[in-house]
Design a protein around this motif. Structure first.
Motif, mmCIF file in Angstrom:
data_model
loop_
_atom_site.group_PDB
_atom_site.id
_atom_site.type_symbol
_atom_site.label_atom_id
_atom_site.label_comp_id
_atom_site.label_asym_id
_atom_site.label_seq_id
_atom_site.Cartn_x
_atom_site.Cartn_y
_atom_site.Cartn_z
ATOM 1 N N GLY A 33 -3.661 7.216 -3.649
ATOM 2 C CA GLY A 33 -2.834 6.076 -3.284
ATOM 3 C C GLY A 33 -3.049 4.914 -4.235
ATOM 4 O O GLY A 33 -3.843 4.981 -5.172
ATOM 5 N N GLU A 34 -2.306 3.832 -3.973
ATOM 6 C CA GLU A 34 -2.426 2.639 -4.807
ATOM 7 C C GLU A 34 -2.116 1.401 -3.988
ATOM 8 O O GLU A 34 -1.349 1.454 -3.021
ATOM 9 C CB GLU A 34 -1.487 2.732 -6.018
ATOM 10 N N VAL A 35 -2.752 0.306 -4.368
ATOM 11 C CA VAL A 35 -2.612 -0.960 -3.661
ATOM 12 C C VAL A 35 -2.306 -2.048 -4.681
ATOM 13 O O VAL A 35 -2.991 -2.166 -5.701
ATOM 14 C CB VAL A 35 -3.911 -1.324 -2.913
ATOM 15 N N LEU A 36 -1.273 -2.831 -4.408
ATOM 16 C CA LEU A 36 -0.935 -3.996 -5.220
ATOM 17 C C LEU A 36 -1.144 -5.224 -4.347
ATOM 18 O O LEU A 36 -0.462 -5.388 -3.332
ATOM 19 C CB LEU A 36 0.516 -3.921 -5.704
ATOM 20 N N HIS A 68 4.069 3.849 3.171
ATOM 21 C CA HIS A 68 4.436 2.738 2.287
ATOM 22 C C HIS A 68 4.556 1.486 3.135
ATOM 23 O O HIS A 68 5.460 1.363 3.963
ATOM 24 C CB HIS A 68 5.762 3.046 1.580
ATOM 25 N N PHE A 69 3.621 0.550 2.934
ATOM 26 C CA PHE A 69 3.545 -0.666 3.751
ATOM 27 C C PHE A 69 3.567 -1.913 2.895
ATOM 28 O O PHE A 69 3.121 -1.911 1.751
ATOM 29 C CB PHE A 69 2.235 -0.718 4.531
ATOM 30 N N ILE A 70 4.039 -2.994 3.488
ATOM 31 C CA ILE A 70 3.767 -4.337 2.986
ATOM 32 C C ILE A 70 3.050 -5.074 4.106
ATOM 33 O O ILE A 70 3.439 -4.986 5.273
ATOM 34 C CB ILE A 70 5.060 -5.082 2.560
ATOM 35 N N ILE A 125 0.837 -1.193 0.000
ATOM 36 C CA ILE A 125 0.000 0.000 0.000
ATOM 37 C C ILE A 125 0.878 1.251 0.000
ATOM 38 O O ILE A 125 1.783 1.374 0.819
ATOM 39 C CB ILE A 125 -0.930 0.026 1.226
ATOM 40 N N LYS A 126 0.603 2.146 -0.953
ATOM 41 C CA LYS A 126 1.271 3.445 -1.002
ATOM 42 C C LYS A 126 0.216 4.536 -0.906
ATOM 43 O O LYS A 126 -0.807 4.462 -1.600
ATOM 44 C CB LYS A 126 2.064 3.609 -2.303
ATOM 45 N N CYS A 127 0.444 5.513 -0.069
ATOM 46 C CA CYS A 127 -0.491 6.626 0.095
ATOM 47 C C CYS A 127 0.241 7.952 -0.115
ATOM 48 O O CYS A 127 1.377 8.115 0.342
ATOM 49 C CB CYS A 127 -1.120 6.604 1.493
ATOM 50 N N TYR A 128 -0.433 8.882 -0.803
ATOM 51 C CA TYR A 128 0.168 10.170 -1.150
ATOM 52 C C TYR A 128 -0.630 11.318 -0.527
ATOM 53 O O TYR A 128 -1.849 11.245 -0.393
ATOM 54 C CB TYR A 128 0.205 10.344 -2.666
ATOM 55 N N GLY A 129 0.083 12.356 -0.141
ATOM 56 C CA GLY A 129 -0.554 13.542 0.430
ATOM 57 C C GLY A 129 0.256 14.777 0.105
ATOM 58 O O GLY A 129 1.299 14.705 -0.556
ATOM 59 N N PRO A 130 -0.181 15.935 0.560
ATOM 60 C CA PRO A 130 0.498 17.197 0.224
ATOM 61 C C PRO A 130 1.944 17.229 0.710
ATOM 62 O O PRO A 130 2.275 16.657 1.752
ATOM 63 C CB PRO A 130 -0.336 18.254 0.956
ATOM 64 N N VAL A 164 5.952 5.501 7.582
ATOM 65 C CA VAL A 164 4.843 6.445 7.586
ATOM 66 C C VAL A 164 5.330 7.765 8.188
ATOM 67 O O VAL A 164 6.152 7.772 9.108
ATOM 68 C CB VAL A 164 3.641 5.895 8.389
ATOM 69 N N ARG A 165 4.855 8.867 7.613
ATOM 70 C CA ARG A 165 5.129 10.169 8.212
ATOM 71 C C ARG A 165 4.040 10.465 9.232
ATOM 72 O O ARG A 165 2.852 10.373 8.913
ATOM 73 C CB ARG A 165 5.171 11.271 7.149
ATOM 74 N N LEU A 166 4.439 10.807 10.462
ATOM 75 C CA LEU A 166 3.481 11.009 11.547
ATOM 76 C C LEU A 166 3.682 12.362 12.214
ATOM 77 O O LEU A 166 4.794 12.898 12.251
ATOM 78 C CB LEU A 166 3.639 9.918 12.612
#
Length: 421
Positions: A386-389, A361-363, A248-253, A286-288
């Motif tokens: 975002g996108e999921v494979l 970005h997770f597996i 899983i990849k996630c995008y933000g500002p 992950v950015r927190l």
């Protein structure tokens, strides 16, 4: 401390670099044991770690670097089949670059141990010797995952030593069940308890000389099961039968404003919803925001989650999650070759808006088919896209989104169903 290797004060193994192999199911604690061992060794004893894992999230190399350990991570495949040639290249590169006293190989949770051992023995003329194969067993969860994993049984059978982790808090009755189950698979190999707060003795781990290739019977190299395992019957996809995997990849500002970044409290709440019966392993970056003691407002963290327990470690020197140009090139080829494009809803190499960057970005590994939508919603609800494979035991699938997901899970599922019509 007198250990096999090539330092002046240690016992020589014919001038060859000893290779120690750690096997075990996902999330059993292999990396923790390895790092503990390395940190308890003399400073002049040089280790290298060759790490094998699925997905393209190089978490363990980052953790190893934080511990000042040289590591090479091999991803998107399995050492015992897909990455056979790469293992040889990886060992030779580590030997040439670092001239180590010992190399440790940490296999993926679904790697067959026999072929890996055989390959190392085949590299004798290249300057390597197989020292031993060690299997790590998670006492809290072994009975459950061994029922579902053929490879977990093989790993317990084909080993010089069984290391029993996570035994603290396990009842005497349940512990007896674990020992009985392991003994059913392997009577001969010694079993030792590994305490969470105490390193395993290096003299014990690195003082072994493998006897596996001298064995006859069910664990011997002349046994039909071993030969089938070695040959793989031409099957390069055996690992798919073990676990579902999801990247899983996630995008933000592109912002360091804490109000625009996922909050630690919200993230840990999400982690707490992951059942260990479904999600065996989650690892990634992950950015927190909202982390006590953080002076930067937001920081990138390494997240390690296994069977319902997790750690979150700051990586202050890591400023972004975007891959390098070389990694992007590999990712593009991987997408072209490995994916079933019939379910694609996006281009593999998608251009992101200039004001967005990778934030998570997770597996994930486990039994994910039935909870795919819940995982996507839980991870991605905070982000703009975002996108999921996904690679399930029965199929592959991809999913992408270009707007923030609905806050209500019911609405998210309805939107997903509508998109499939």
């Amino acid at each position: 401390m007198d250990l096999p290797g090539r330092t002046k004060n240690s016992v020589s193994k014919g001038g060859k670099v000893p290779v120690t192999v750690f096997t075990g199911f996902v999330g059993v604690g292999k990396t923790t044991i390895i790092l503990s061992l390395m940190n308890s060794m003399p400073k002049n004893y040089k280790f290298c770690l060759l790490k094998n894992e699925f997905g393209d999230v190089k978490v363990d190399s980052q953790i190893a670097k934080l511990n000042n350990i040289d590591v090479q991570e091999m991803t998107n495949g399995c050492l015992c089949c897909v990455l056979v040639g790469q293992m040889k290249e990886g060992l030779l590169e580590l030997k040439e670059k670092y001239n180590p006293d010992r190399i440790i190989i940490e296999t993926s949770g679904s790697a067959f141990p026999g072929p890996i051992a055989w390959q190392i023995r085949e590299l004798a003329d290249e300057g390597f010797v197989l020292d031993s194969i060690l299997n790590v067993v998670d006492c809290k969860n072994f009975v459950g995952y061994a029922d579902n994993s053929y490879t977990a049984k093989l790993q317990a059978q084909y080993t010089d030593l069984v290391l029993l982790t996570k035994h603290e808090g396990v009842s005497e009755r349940d512990m007896d069940r674990v020992i009985d189950r392991v003994n059913d698979l392997n009577t001969d190999a010694p079993k030792i308890l590994v305490n969470a707060d105490q390193p395993v003795s290096p003299e014990l781990i690195f003082g072994l000389d493998t006897k596996l290739f001298q064995l006859q019977g069910p664990t011997g190299p002349n046994n039909k099961t071993f030969q089938d395992e070695l040959n793989q019957n031409g099957d390069k996809t055996h690992h798919r039968n073990e676990l579902d995997t999801m990247e899983i990849k996630c995008y933000g500002p592109k912002t360091r404003n804490p109000e625009k970044v996922l909050n630690l409290t919200a993230f840990e709440k999400f982690l707490g919803t992951l059942s260990k019966e479904d999600v065996y392993r989650l690892k990634g970056f992950v950015r927190l925001s909202g982390v006590t003691g953080s002076t930067a407002g937001t920081t990138i963290y390494v997240v390690n989650h296994a069977f319902g327990k997790w750690t979150i470690i700051p990586v202050p020197e890591k400023d972004n999650l975007e891959p390098s140009d070389d990694e992007e090139e590999k990712e593009s080829h991987k997408c072209d070759l490995d994916h079933d494009h019939s379910e694609h809803t996006h281009a593999c190499k998608k251009e992101r808006p200039a004001d967005q960057e990778l934030q998570m970005h997770f597996i994930l590994m486990g039994e994910l088919w039935g909870i795919q939508d819940k995982l996507v919603h839980g991870c991605g609800g905070t982000y703009d896209s975002g996108e999921v494979l996904s690679e399930f035991k029965t199929s592959r699938a991809t999913f992408a989104w270009d707007k923030q997901l609905p806050a209500n899970y019911t609405d998210f599922v309805a939107e997903r169903l509508a998109s499939k019509q």
